[in-house]
Motif scaffolding. Structure first.
Motif, PDB file in Angstrom:
ATOM      1  N   SER A  98       1.381  -8.009  11.032  1.00  0.00           N
ATOM      2  CA  SER A  98       0.557  -7.725  10.114  1.00  0.00           C
ATOM      3  C   SER A  98       1.260  -6.648   9.010  1.00  0.00           C
ATOM      4  O   SER A  98       2.557  -6.239   9.423  1.00  0.00           O
ATOM      5  CB  SER A  98      -0.653  -6.975  10.599  1.00  0.00           C
ATOM      6  OG  SER A  98      -0.152  -5.654  11.550  1.00  0.00           O
ATOM      7  N   VAL A  99       0.693  -6.489   7.946  1.00  0.00           N
ATOM      8  CA  VAL A  99       1.241  -5.494   6.948  1.00  0.00           C
ATOM      9  C   VAL A  99       1.418  -4.253   7.588  1.00  0.00           C
ATOM     10  O   VAL A  99       2.562  -3.686   7.554  1.00  0.00           O
ATOM     11  CB  VAL A  99       0.138  -5.283   5.612  1.00  0.00           C
ATOM     12  CG1 VAL A  99       0.964  -4.258   5.029  1.00  0.00           C
ATOM     13  CG2 VAL A  99       0.232  -6.648   4.956  1.00  0.00           C
ATOM     14  N   SER A 100       0.552  -3.677   8.351  1.00  0.00           N
ATOM     15  CA  SER A 100       0.583  -2.387   9.241  1.00  0.00           C
ATOM     16  C   SER A 100       1.948  -2.318   9.921  1.00  0.00           C
ATOM     17  O   SER A 100       2.913  -1.585   9.859  1.00  0.00           O
ATOM     18  CB  SER A 100      -0.445  -1.970  10.140  1.00  0.00           C
ATOM     19  OG  SER A 100      -1.658  -2.219   9.054  1.00  0.00           O
ATOM     20  N   ASP A 136      -0.979   1.866   5.071  1.00  0.00           N
ATOM     21  CA  ASP A 136       0.194   2.202   4.787  1.00  0.00           C
ATOM     22  C   ASP A 136       0.674   3.810   5.080  1.00  0.00           C
ATOM     23  O   ASP A 136       1.718   4.057   5.614  1.00  0.00           O
ATOM     24  CB  ASP A 136       0.446   2.130   3.186  1.00  0.00           C
ATOM     25  CG  ASP A 136       0.116   0.584   2.816  1.00  0.00           C
ATOM     26  OD1 ASP A 136      -0.836  -0.054   3.234  1.00  0.00           O
ATOM     27  OD2 ASP A 136       0.796   0.125   2.063  1.00  0.00           O
ATOM     28  N   SER A 146       2.031   0.668  -3.064  1.00  0.00           N
ATOM     29  CA  SER A 146       1.309  -0.683  -3.192  1.00  0.00           C
ATOM     30  C   SER A 146       1.698  -0.755  -4.772  1.00  0.00           C
ATOM     31  O   SER A 146       1.470   0.052  -5.705  1.00  0.00           O
ATOM     32  CB  SER A 146      -0.163  -0.515  -3.024  1.00  0.00           C
ATOM     33  OG  SER A 146      -0.318  -0.394  -1.831  1.00  0.00           O
ATOM     34  N   ASP A 165       4.553  -2.706  -1.243  1.00  0.00           N
ATOM     35  CA  ASP A 165       3.379  -3.379  -0.753  1.00  0.00           C
ATOM     36  C   ASP A 165       2.689  -4.431  -1.774  1.00  0.00           C
ATOM     37  O   ASP A 165       2.161  -3.846  -2.653  1.00  0.00           O
ATOM     38  CB  ASP A 165       2.498  -2.562   0.083  1.00  0.00           C
ATOM     39  CG  ASP A 165       1.104  -3.124   0.827  1.00  0.00           C
ATOM     40  OD1 ASP A 165       1.017  -4.284   0.437  1.00  0.00           O
ATOM     41  OD2 ASP A 165       0.708  -2.603   1.706  1.00  0.00           O
ATOM     42  N   ALA A 171       0.230  -6.455  -1.255  1.00  0.00           N
ATOM     43  CA  ALA A 171      -0.989  -7.069  -0.699  1.00  0.00           C
ATOM     44  C   ALA A 171      -1.813  -7.732  -1.905  1.00  0.00           C
ATOM     45  O   ALA A 171      -2.655  -8.587  -1.876  1.00  0.00           O
ATOM     46  CB  ALA A 171      -1.705  -6.147   0.185  1.00  0.00           C
ATOM     47  N   HIS A 172      -1.897  -6.881  -2.907  1.00  0.00           N
ATOM     48  CA  HIS A 172      -2.774  -7.296  -4.009  1.00  0.00           C
ATOM     49  C   HIS A 172      -2.328  -7.611  -5.268  1.00  0.00           C
ATOM     50  O   HIS A 172      -2.493  -7.704  -6.426  1.00  0.00           O
ATOM     51  CB  HIS A 172      -3.490  -5.853  -4.495  1.00  0.00           C
ATOM     52  CG  HIS A 172      -4.861  -5.857  -3.584  1.00  0.00           C
ATOM     53  ND1 HIS A 172      -5.981  -6.552  -3.472  1.00  0.00           N
ATOM     54  CD2 HIS A 172      -4.825  -4.897  -2.590  1.00  0.00           C
ATOM     55  CE1 HIS A 172      -6.804  -6.249  -2.508  1.00  0.00           C
ATOM     56  NE2 HIS A 172      -5.758  -5.006  -1.925  1.00  0.00           N
ATOM     57  N   PHE A 231      -2.998   2.435   0.049  1.00  0.00           N
ATOM     58  CA  PHE A 231      -4.171   1.991   1.042  1.00  0.00           C
ATOM     59  C   PHE A 231      -3.801   2.788   2.424  1.00  0.00           C
ATOM     60  O   PHE A 231      -2.842   2.685   2.727  1.00  0.00           O
ATOM     61  CB  PHE A 231      -3.619   0.416   1.278  1.00  0.00           C
ATOM     62  CG  PHE A 231      -4.843  -0.369   2.227  1.00  0.00           C
ATOM     63  CD1 PHE A 231      -6.007  -1.046   1.453  1.00  0.00           C
ATOM     64  CD2 PHE A 231      -4.631  -0.499   3.544  1.00  0.00           C
ATOM     65  CE1 PHE A 231      -6.808  -1.787   2.492  1.00  0.00           C
ATOM     66  CE2 PHE A 231      -5.635  -1.311   4.086  1.00  0.00           C
ATOM     67  CZ  PHE A 231      -6.452  -1.835   3.783  1.00  0.00           C
ATOM     68  N   TYR A 263      -3.751 -13.343   3.881  1.00  0.00           N
ATOM     69  CA  TYR A 263      -4.889 -13.553   4.068  1.00  0.00           C
ATOM     70  C   TYR A 263      -5.722 -13.303   2.255  1.00  0.00           C
ATOM     71  O   TYR A 263      -6.897 -13.576   2.307  1.00  0.00           O
ATOM     72  CB  TYR A 263      -5.850 -13.261   5.150  1.00  0.00           C
ATOM     73  CG  TYR A 263      -5.628 -11.634   5.154  1.00  0.00           C
ATOM     74  CD1 TYR A 263      -6.548 -10.763   4.405  1.00  0.00           C
ATOM     75  CD2 TYR A 263      -5.037 -10.853   6.162  1.00  0.00           C
ATOM     76  CE1 TYR A 263      -6.216  -9.340   4.673  1.00  0.00           C
ATOM     77  CE2 TYR A 263      -4.761  -9.758   6.230  1.00  0.00           C
ATOM     78  CZ  TYR A 263      -5.608  -8.781   5.395  1.00  0.00           C
ATOM     79  OH  TYR A 263      -5.632  -7.668   5.673  1.00  0.00           O
ATOM     80  N   LYS A 264      -5.130 -12.478   1.601  1.00  0.00           N
ATOM     81  CA  LYS A 264      -5.733 -12.304   0.366  1.00  0.00           C
ATOM     82  C   LYS A 264      -5.375 -13.410  -0.758  1.00  0.00           C
ATOM     83  O   LYS A 264      -6.055 -14.730  -0.710  1.00  0.00           O
ATOM     84  CB  LYS A 264      -5.254 -10.887  -0.282  1.00  0.00           C
ATOM     85  CG  LYS A 264      -5.951  -9.728   0.699  1.00  0.00           C
ATOM     86  CD  LYS A 264      -5.221  -8.335   0.400  1.00  0.00           C
ATOM     87  CE  LYS A 264      -5.949  -7.465   1.410  1.00  0.00           C
ATOM     88  NZ  LYS A 264      -5.148  -6.210   1.528  1.00  0.00           N
TER      89      LYS A 264
HETATM   90  C1  LIG Z   1      -4.873  -5.345   2.664  1.00  0.00           C
HETATM   91  C2  LIG Z   1      -4.023  -4.532   2.772  1.00  0.00           C
HETATM   92  C3  LIG Z   1      -3.287  -4.343   3.877  1.00  0.00           C
HETATM   93  C4  LIG Z   1      -3.619  -4.929   5.177  1.00  0.00           C
HETATM   94  O1  LIG Z   1      -2.804  -4.580   6.324  1.00  0.00           O
HETATM   95  P1  LIG Z   1      -2.794  -5.335   7.687  1.00  0.00           P
HETATM   96  O2  LIG Z   1      -1.988  -4.837   8.557  1.00  0.00           O
HETATM   97  O3  LIG Z   1      -2.483  -6.679   7.634  1.00  0.00           O
HETATM   98  O4  LIG Z   1      -4.359  -5.676   8.047  1.00  0.00           O
HETATM   99  C5  LIG Z   1      -2.189  -3.344   3.845  1.00  0.00           C
HETATM  100  N1  LIG Z   1      -1.889  -2.887   2.662  1.00  0.00           N
HETATM  101  C6  LIG Z   1      -2.556  -3.112   1.566  1.00  0.00           C
HETATM  102  C7  LIG Z   1      -2.409  -2.333   0.092  1.00  0.00           C
HETATM  103  C8  LIG Z   1      -3.789  -3.995   1.650  1.00  0.00           C
HETATM  104  O5  LIG Z   1      -4.352  -4.182   0.531  1.00  0.00           O
END
Ligand SMILES: *Cc1c(COP(=O)(O)O)cnc(C)c1O
Length: 411
Positions: free
Chosen positions: A95-97, A127, A167, A196, A198-199, A124, A221-222
Motif C-alpha cells: 500500500s502507499v502507507s 503519510d 503529496s 505522493d 495518489a491524486h 493525507f 485504485y484511484k
Molecule cells: C489515497 C491516499 C493514500 C492511500 O494509502 P494506502 O495506504 O494505499 O491506503 C495515501 N496517500 C494519499 C495522499 C492518498 O490520497
C-alpha cells in the motif's frame, strides 16, 4: 441553453469514446473516480481468466506458466510512462502507507547526518502516520517529523531536512504543488524528496526522471482504476539503486527468494522494496486496467478535466441556490488536480442526498463536499444534470432529512 453547450463540449471531446471501456451502472453520475476509479470492462474478463484458467486449472504452476511472479515489475513498467519514468525504476507492491514507511527509512539512511522529515500539516494523514511511527521506532534524536503549512514550506527546507515528503495534489482542497520547483529547492539544500502521487498519477502530466525526483509513491485504485485495495506503486530513481537497504526485509525482496537463504541479500534496484507474496488477483486487475492508458495522451486527460471542472464551476455560479457551497480549491485551474472541494456545514448530508439522486461524490471531514472529475469517463452533459440535482437538494433543503444525517462507517 447550457445543455447545448454541454452537448457541444461532449462532441469536441477526444476522449468521449473511452467511457465505453468502463462498466458504470445506468443512471449514475460518478464524481468519485478520485477515490475509487470505475471498473474497466476488460478487468472482468481478465479476472475471470485468472480465476478459472490460471488458478482454477494451472494452480501453483501459474507462478511460472502465467508469470505471476513477474507481475509487480510488469505492472510497474506499465505505470512508468504515466509518471515520466524510464524502465527499471517503478514497482507495484503493498500500500502507499507501507511504501512510504520503507522509503522514509531509506531516506534517513541516505542522509545519516540529518534527522528531519519535513511535510505539510494537511497532508493525507496516513503519510504523516508513517513518519510518526518511524519517529517512535527510531527515537526523536534520530528521526523527527516537522509539519508546516504550504506557505511555510520553502523556508522550512533547511540543511537539517533529510527528506521532504509531500503529496503532489492535496486530498482535501485539490491544490497542486510544483514538483519540479520544490524538488530542485530540496536538492539545493541537500534534502531528498518523496512525492505522493495518489491524486495526480493518471490525470496530470508527470516527468519524474526529468524533474530529478528521488522517490515517489502512488495509488492503484484511484485514477488508475485498479479496483478496491489495488496495490500501490513506488518509484526509485536509478541513482539511488543499491545505495541502501530498506528495512522491511522480506523474502520477495531477496535477491534469490527461492534459495531460502538464512541471510537477507537485497534484490538489485527497485526489487528490494518487495515484501511478501504479491496479491495476484489485485495485480492482474490493475495490469488490465492500465491498458486503458496505452493510447491516451496524459496531456489530453489534463485538458479534459480542466474543462470539466471549469464547466462545473461556471454552472454553479449560475445558481444562487448554490452560493453557500464555498469553493476551497484553488480558483486557478492550473494550480489544482482533477477535483473541486466545497465547504458547507451540512456537507455530509448534502453528499448523501446527492447520492440518492444518483450523483456520487464524497465527503471529507469535517465539512467538505469533494467532487472528482475523471476525464476518462465523465461527460459534460452529466455535469449539467448533476448540478441540477444539487440545486434541487439545496433549494428544498432536502439534505435536512434525518436519513441523510446518519454517518456510515466509510465516508
Ligand atoms: C489515497 C491516499 C493514500 C492511500 O494509502 P494506502 O495506504 O494505499 O491506503 C495515501 N496517500 C494519499 C495522499 C492518498 O490520497
Amino acid at each position: 441553453m447550457s445543455l447545448d453547450k454541454a452537448t457541444k463540449l461532449d462532441s469536441n471531446d477526444g476522449l468521449f469514446a473511452k467511457r465505453e471501456l468502463f462498466s458504470l451502472p445506468e443512471g449514475i453520475i460518478y464524481l468519485n473516480g478520485n477515490s475509487l476509479g470505475p471498473l474497466p470492462i476488460n478487468v472482468r474478463h481478465r479476472l475471470d481468466s485468472v480465476l478459472n484458467e490460471q488458478w482454477g486449472k494451472d494452480l501453483i504452476g501459474s507462478w511460472n506458466k502465467h508469470e505471476w511472479i513477474d507481475l509487480p515489475r510488469k505492472v510497474g513498467e506499465k505505470i512508468a510512462p504515466i509518471i515520466g519514468a524510464t524502465s527499471g525504476q517503478v514497482l507495484c507492491c503493498d500500500s502507499v502507507s507501507l511504501n512510504l514507511f520503507k522509503l522514509l527509512a531509506s531516506c534517513l539512511q541516505l542522509r545519516p547526518n540529518r534527522k528531519r522529515i519535513l511535510s505539510q500539516e494537511d497532508n493525507f494523514p496516513t503519510d504523516l502516520y508513517a513518519a510518526q511511527g518511524l519517529q517512535q521506532l527510531l527515537g526523536s534524536s534520530n528521526c523527527q517529523l516537522e509539519v508546516v503549512n504550504s506557505r511555510e514550506l520553502v523556508s522550512a527546507v533547511d540543511d537539517e531536512v533529510a527528506v521532504l515528503m509531500l503529496s503532489h495534489v492535496n486530498f482535501r482542497d485539490g491544490a497542486a504543488h510544483d514538483i519540479e520547483y520544490l524538488t530542485r529547492l530540496a536538492h539545493e539544500r541537500g534534502a531528498l524528496v518523496i512525492w505522493d502521487l495518489a491524486h495526480s498519477a493518471g490525470i496530470l502530466p508527470l516527468s519524474l526522471d526529468e524533474w530529478n525526483v528521488d522517490f515517489a509513491v502512488g495509488c492503484g485504485y484511484k485514477y488508475l482504476n485498479g479496483g478496491p485495495g489495488a496495490p500501490s506503486f513506488l518509484y526509485i530513481n536509478n541513482r539511488h539503486h543499491d545505495q541502501f537497504v530498506q528495512p522491511l526485509q522480506a523474502w520477495m525482496g531477496h535477491k534469490a527468494p527461492f534459495n531460502f537463504d538464512q541471510e537477507f541479500v537485497p534484490a538489485e534496484g527497485a526489487g528490494q522494496f518487495m515484501t511478501g507474496t504479491p496479491p495476484i488477483l489485485s495485480l492482474a486487475a490493475l495490469d488490465e486496467a492500465l491498458d486503458v492508458f496505452a493510447d491516451v495522451d496524459i496531456q489530453l486527460l489534463q485538458e479534459k478535466h480542466m474543462l470539466l471542472s471549469e464547466y462545473f464551476l461556471g454552472m454553479m455560479e449560475e445558481y444562487p441556490e448554490l452560493k453557500d457551497l464555498e469553493l476551497i480549491s484553488p480558483k486557478n485551474v492550473n494550480k489544482r488536480g482533477a477535483q473541486l472541494s466545497f465547504s458547507h456545514p451540512e456537507a455530509y448530508a448534502i453528499c448523501r442526498a446527492w447520492a440518492e439522486a444518483g450523483v456520487i461524490a464524497d465527503f471529507r471531514s469535517p465539512n467538505l463536499l469533494r467532487v472528482g472529475f475523471s476525464p476518462l469517463v465523465l461527460r459534460f452533459k452529466e455535469l449539467e444534470m448533476g448540478v441540477k440535482a444539487l440545486v434541487e437538494i439545496m433549494d428544498g433543503e432536502l439534505f435536512a432529512e434525518p436519513r441523510f444525517q446518519q454517518r456510515l462507517k466509510v465516508t
